[in-house]
Design a protein around this motif. Structure first.
Motif, PDB file in Angstrom:
ATOM      1  N   ARG A  96       0.290 -17.224 -17.150  1.00 34.20           N
ATOM      2  CA  ARG A  96       0.336 -16.674 -15.797  1.00 34.20           C
ATOM      3  C   ARG A  96       1.734 -16.892 -15.217  1.00 34.20           C
ATOM      4  NH1 ARG A  96      -5.169 -18.058 -16.212  1.00 34.20           N
ATOM      5  NH2 ARG A  96      -6.585 -16.713 -15.002  1.00 34.20           N
ATOM      6  N   GLN A  97       2.252 -15.831 -14.565  1.00 37.77           N
ATOM      7  CA  GLN A  97       3.636 -15.917 -14.091  1.00 37.77           C
ATOM      8  C   GLN A  97       3.754 -16.283 -12.613  1.00 37.77           C
ATOM      9  OE1 GLN A  97       6.456 -13.069 -15.342  1.00 37.77           O
ATOM     10  NE2 GLN A  97       5.794 -13.124 -17.462  1.00 37.77           N
ATOM     11  N   ALA A  98       2.627 -16.352 -11.911  1.00 38.09           N
ATOM     12  CA  ALA A  98       2.667 -16.685 -10.484  1.00 38.09           C
ATOM     13  C   ALA A  98       3.609 -15.760  -9.731  1.00 38.09           C
ATOM     14  CB  ALA A  98       3.074 -18.154 -10.278  1.00 38.09           C
ATOM     15  N   LEU A  99       3.493 -14.475 -10.030  1.00 41.76           N
ATOM     16  CA  LEU A  99       4.286 -13.440  -9.362  1.00 41.76           C
ATOM     17  C   LEU A  99       3.317 -12.626  -8.513  1.00 41.76           C
ATOM     18  CD1 LEU A  99       6.996 -11.954  -9.043  1.00 41.76           C
ATOM     19  CD2 LEU A  99       6.399 -10.622 -11.079  1.00 41.76           C
ATOM     20  N   TYR A 100       3.182 -12.987  -7.263  1.00 39.03           N
ATOM     21  CA  TYR A 100       2.097 -12.477  -6.447  1.00 39.03           C
ATOM     22  C   TYR A 100       2.529 -11.255  -5.625  1.00 39.03           C
ATOM     23  CZ  TYR A 100       0.263 -17.080  -7.585  1.00 39.03           C
ATOM     24  OH  TYR A 100      -0.157 -18.209  -8.251  1.00 39.03           O
ATOM     25  N   LEU A 101       1.675 -10.249  -5.610  1.00 38.87           N
ATOM     26  CA  LEU A 101       1.830  -9.098  -4.721  1.00 38.87           C
ATOM     27  C   LEU A 101       0.674  -9.141  -3.732  1.00 38.87           C
ATOM     28  CD1 LEU A 101       2.696  -6.204  -7.215  1.00 38.87           C
ATOM     29  CD2 LEU A 101       4.267  -7.611  -5.877  1.00 38.87           C
ATOM     30  N   ARG A 102       0.998  -9.413  -2.487  1.00 41.66           N
ATOM     31  CA  ARG A 102      -0.042  -9.584  -1.477  1.00 41.66           C
ATOM     32  C   ARG A 102      -0.009  -8.441  -0.460  1.00 41.66           C
ATOM     33  NH1 ARG A 102      -2.258 -14.605  -1.926  1.00 41.66           N
ATOM     34  NH2 ARG A 102      -1.054 -16.164  -3.096  1.00 41.66           N
ATOM     35  N   PRO A 103      -1.147  -8.129   0.128  1.00 37.97           N
ATOM     36  CA  PRO A 103      -1.171  -7.063   1.142  1.00 37.97           C
ATOM     37  C   PRO A 103      -0.340  -7.433   2.358  1.00 37.97           C
ATOM     38  CG  PRO A 103      -3.273  -8.244   1.082  1.00 37.97           C
ATOM     39  CD  PRO A 103      -2.476  -8.713  -0.101  1.00 37.97           C
ATOM     40  N   ASP A 104       0.330  -6.437   2.922  1.00 38.07           N
ATOM     41  CA  ASP A 104       1.212  -6.655   4.065  1.00 38.07           C
ATOM     42  C   ASP A 104       0.774  -5.725   5.202  1.00 38.07           C
ATOM     43  OD1 ASP A 104       3.191  -6.965   5.918  1.00 38.07           O
ATOM     44  OD2 ASP A 104       4.841  -6.360   4.606  1.00 38.07           O
ATOM     45  N   PRO A 105       0.113  -6.243   6.233  1.00 38.64           N
ATOM     46  CA  PRO A 105      -0.365  -5.386   7.322  1.00 38.64           C
ATOM     47  C   PRO A 105       0.754  -4.763   8.139  1.00 38.64           C
ATOM     48  CG  PRO A 105      -0.711  -7.704   7.851  1.00 38.64           C
ATOM     49  CD  PRO A 105      -0.280  -7.654   6.416  1.00 38.64           C
ATOM     50  N   ALA A 106       1.992  -5.235   7.954  1.00 39.29           N
ATOM     51  CA  ALA A 106       3.118  -4.654   8.691  1.00 39.29           C
ATOM     52  C   ALA A 106       3.551  -3.313   8.115  1.00 39.29           C
ATOM     53  CB  ALA A 106       4.305  -5.619   8.685  1.00 39.29           C
ATOM     54  N   ARG A 107       3.092  -2.975   6.910  1.00 39.70           N
ATOM     55  CA  ARG A 107       3.468  -1.697   6.305  1.00 39.70           C
ATOM     56  C   ARG A 107       2.502  -0.623   6.792  1.00 39.70           C
ATOM     57  NH1 ARG A 107       4.119  -0.879   0.714  1.00 39.70           N
ATOM     58  NH2 ARG A 107       6.022   0.264   1.242  1.00 39.70           N
ATOM     59  N   VAL A 108       3.028   0.374   7.453  1.00 31.06           N
ATOM     60  CA  VAL A 108       2.187   1.386   8.095  1.00 31.06           C
ATOM     61  C   VAL A 108       2.681   2.781   7.740  1.00 31.06           C
ATOM     62  CG1 VAL A 108       1.444  -0.054  10.028  1.00 31.06           C
ATOM     63  CG2 VAL A 108       3.595   1.222  10.190  1.00 31.06           C
ATOM     64  N   VAL A 109       1.755   3.723   7.777  1.00 32.72           N
ATOM     65  CA  VAL A 109       2.072   5.139   7.662  1.00 32.72           C
ATOM     66  C   VAL A 109       1.541   5.833   8.914  1.00 32.72           C
ATOM     67  CG1 VAL A 109       2.045   5.184   5.142  1.00 32.72           C
ATOM     68  CG2 VAL A 109      -0.085   5.597   6.409  1.00 32.72           C
ATOM     69  N   VAL A 110       2.016   7.057   9.171  1.00 33.73           N
ATOM     70  CA  VAL A 110       1.412   7.855  10.228  1.00 33.73           C
ATOM     71  C   VAL A 110       0.513   8.887   9.566  1.00 33.73           C
ATOM     72  CG1 VAL A 110       3.102   7.529  12.047  1.00 33.73           C
ATOM     73  CG2 VAL A 110       3.521   9.269  10.326  1.00 33.73           C
TER      74      VAL A 110
END
Length: 440
Positions: free
Chosen positions: A9-23
């Motif tokens: 396991r590489q401990a390379l985490y991709l976590r959700p970011d609520p600051a990323r928005v679309v219209v």
């Protein structure tokens, strides 16, 4: 089967970011010609209020809106105008608008949507179509990820990164901005719609979000299993995914050559009403081949002559056999071609609905023959990976071979992603041969 012998396991985490928005569309969601009488009345009430503003007040309000959302979106004025264009038929009674009025009207029929506020999971990985800048002995990759926001609506988004010669993975920085694909073409069929969507060449691949665009997808584009498909000397990136309308599901196909323009098509046939279909990366004996789960428990090998029509039946390939998979088994992405055969990663569901990942080796010439199978899973939820939106789940929608390793992105509890590397030789050695009484 000890994970430590071949899994890193590489401990390379991709976590959700609520600051990323679309219209995206707000208010009437249908095409203007399909709006109900009530929707048209309400929409026109909003337009009347905008048109009642004097020119100075309208211009001041538009400037205020742009300042308030400054830096959160690319080409926001163009999005306002495009939304006004979509609604024009419903506004025909109002005559001509000024440019400021059109832009203001468009802004009232859009809203920001945090597309990955809840989860970012179920990844698949393929080689990047542009390998310029790849490290020596390494490669660039594209990662597809399922994003979930308000209302549990799933969309498809992407990341890029590099794999070094030794298998270590790095993910490129994620852009703060994001945008939904533009619908370029829609073709009605008896069994649904073919649609083509595209993105601007501006910005980074991590800005691209494919949001549901058809009625069948209205509540989600789920679990894309991308594979680099070789055909006629060219590589086309194809993925099966689950289209969900809030009541039922079906499998669909998306394909692209550059991750800028995409075509999405519904799959036909009795097998397409199921989840978890995974396409082989090339034709087998002149036909398209797929691993599919037709009965919610077992895996089958099925074939198609035209890529879009898939019927139930085929060859019964695998059924739950070991305790960690007694509830059901399914695919974890497209088969990976090795010298020894086709490596198929599978998921199994065990006690207390615990998901784990195992492996099967299929004959290269005749993938209906099972050569070997893991008696125990090689990826289980670690103690630190058990908590999340759906506890006790590790899951992937596709891995990739790099030299003597498998690069495995995987999801944790339907919440975020991590990466692991798997030594191929050690994994194969740990698998039990089919002739040792494995059955199917």
């Amino acid at each position: 089967m000890s994970q430590s012998t071949f899994l890193n396991r590489q401990a390379l985490y991709l976590r959700p970011d609520p600051a990323r928005v679309v219209v995206r569309r707000f208010g009437p969601q249908a095409e203007p010609r399909d709006l109900s009488h009530t929707d048209k009345i309400r929409a026109n009430h909003i337009v009347e209020r905008v048109l009642s503003l004097d020119p100075v007040a309208a211009e001041s309000l538009l400037a205020e809106v742009l300042e308030n959302f400054k830096g959160r979106h690319r080409n926001l004025l163009e999005r306002f105008e495009a939304r006004a264009d979509e609604m024009e038929e419903a506004f025909a009674t109002h005559g001509e608008f000024t440019q400021v009025q059109r832009r203001l009207v468009g802004s009232y029929f859009l809203h920001e949507y945090s597309f990955e506020a809840a989860a970012l999971f179920n990844p698949s990985i393929v080689s990047h179509p542009d390998q310029s800048g790849a490290p020596p002995g390494g490669r660039r990759f594209v990662l597809s990820v399922r994003a979930v926001g308000e209302g549990h609506i799933s969309s498809l988004t992407f990341r890029s990164g590099t794999i070094a010669a030794d298998g270590s993975v790095s993910v490129d920085p994620t852009s703060r901005l994001a945008s939904i694909a533009t619908l370029r073409n829609r073709m009605a069929r008896l069994d649904g719609e073919d649609v083509e969507v595209t993105f601007s060449t501006d910005g980074d691949i991590s800005e691209r979000v494919i949001f549901p665009v058809t009625a069948a997808q209205s509540n989600g584009i789920e679990d894309a299993r991308f594979v680099a498909f070789e055909e006629d000397g060219k590589i086309v990136f194809r993925a099966t995914y689950t289209a969900y309308n809030g009541r039922g599901i079906r499998s669909e196909l998306i394909e692209t050559s550059d991750f800028l323009s995409f075509r999405m098509s519904p799959l036909r046939g009795s097998a397409a009403v199921n989840k978890g279909m995974a396409l082989f990366p090339r034709k087998i004996n002149g036909r398209y081949a797929m691993i599919a789960r037709q009965d919610s428990e077992n895996l089958y090998l099925i074939y198609s002559d035209d890529l879009l029509t898939w019927e139930s039946g085929g060859v019964a390939l695998l059924k739950p056999q070991f305790p960690w998979e007694f509830i059901q088994i399914g695919t974890c992405g497209s088969p990976i071609e090795l010298d020894e055969g086709w490596l198929l990663l599978t998921h199994g569901v065990g006690p207390v609905r615990k998901y784990a990942i195992g492996a099967v080796l299929l004959d290269k010439a005749d993938p209906s023959k099972v050569l070997a199978r893991s008696r125990e899973p090689f990826v289980r939820p670690e103690p630190s990976e058990r908590e999340g939106y759906v506890p006790n789940v590790v899951y992937t929608c596709g891995a990739i071979r790099h030299n003597d390793q498998i690069i495995l992105p995987y999801a944790v509890s339907d919440t975020f992603c991590n990466f692991a590397t798997v030594r191929i030789a050690a994994l194969l050695q740990a698998m039990e041969r089919h002739d040792a009484g494995m059955g199917i």
